[in-house]
Design an enzyme around this catalytic site. Structure first.
Site, PDB file in Angstrom:
ATOM      1  N   GLU A 120       0.863  -1.178   0.000  1.00  0.00           N
ATOM      2  CA  GLU A 120       0.000   0.000   0.000  1.00  0.00           C
ATOM      3  C   GLU A 120       0.900   1.228   0.000  1.00  0.00           C
ATOM      4  OE1 GLU A 120      -3.410   2.079   2.903  1.00  0.00           O
ATOM      5  OE2 GLU A 120      -2.539   0.134   3.427  1.00  0.00           O
ATOM      6  N   ILE A 121       0.674   2.118  -0.936  1.00  0.00           N
ATOM      7  CA  ILE A 121       1.447   3.359  -1.020  1.00  0.00           C
ATOM      8  C   ILE A 121       0.470   4.506  -0.815  1.00  0.00           C
ATOM      9  CG2 ILE A 121       3.067   4.744  -2.351  1.00  0.00           C
ATOM     10  CD1 ILE A 121       3.596   2.146  -4.019  1.00  0.00           C
TER      11      ILE A 121
END
Length: 125
Positions: A120-121
């Site tokens: 997850e960014i």
């Protein structure tokens, strides 16, 4: 008692693909250090890299590739992250979506690394 996370360990089955992803796609720096160990560096943190079947001791009870679910806060706007992912041909699984981070609301995209870990960014919302 605990102040912050110093590092974590990622186990991979494909060393070259893993290094390409974390360095070329995510922009981390790669370092080799004592006894053939390797790590990725970003901000004040690092990810140690173990090759499956050749892990360093001591290690997790069952170190397996693809078992991590990691969230990184980007140093650039999420739109630039998306552009970079697209330029490298990394499909976005979900997002941008709103999520709850450790200290504030975040806006995130989700991808998978070569070992199928969920990455997850995010950017602060």
């Amino acid at each position: 008692m605990i102040d912050h996370l110093d590092h974590l360990v990622l186990t991979t089955t494909d060393e070259a693909a893993c290094i390409r992803f974390y360095v070329e796609v995510l922009g981390m720096t790669h370092q080799r250090f004592s006894q053939g160990r390797q790590s990725f560096h970003f901000g004040n943190q690092k990810i140690n890299l173990h090759l499956r079947g050749r892990e360093f001791e001591p290690k997790a009870h069952l170190p397996v590739p693809g078992a991590l679910d990691l969230c990184f806060i980007a140093s650039v706007p999420l739109v630039q992250v998306i552009e970079r992912l697209q330029a490298h041909g990394v499909p976005i699984l979900e997002g941008p979506v709103m999520r709850t981070g450790a200290v504030s609301a975040i806006r995130s995209v989700y991808v998978r690394d070569p070992d199928l870990n969920l990455i997850e960014i995010s950017e602060p919302a």
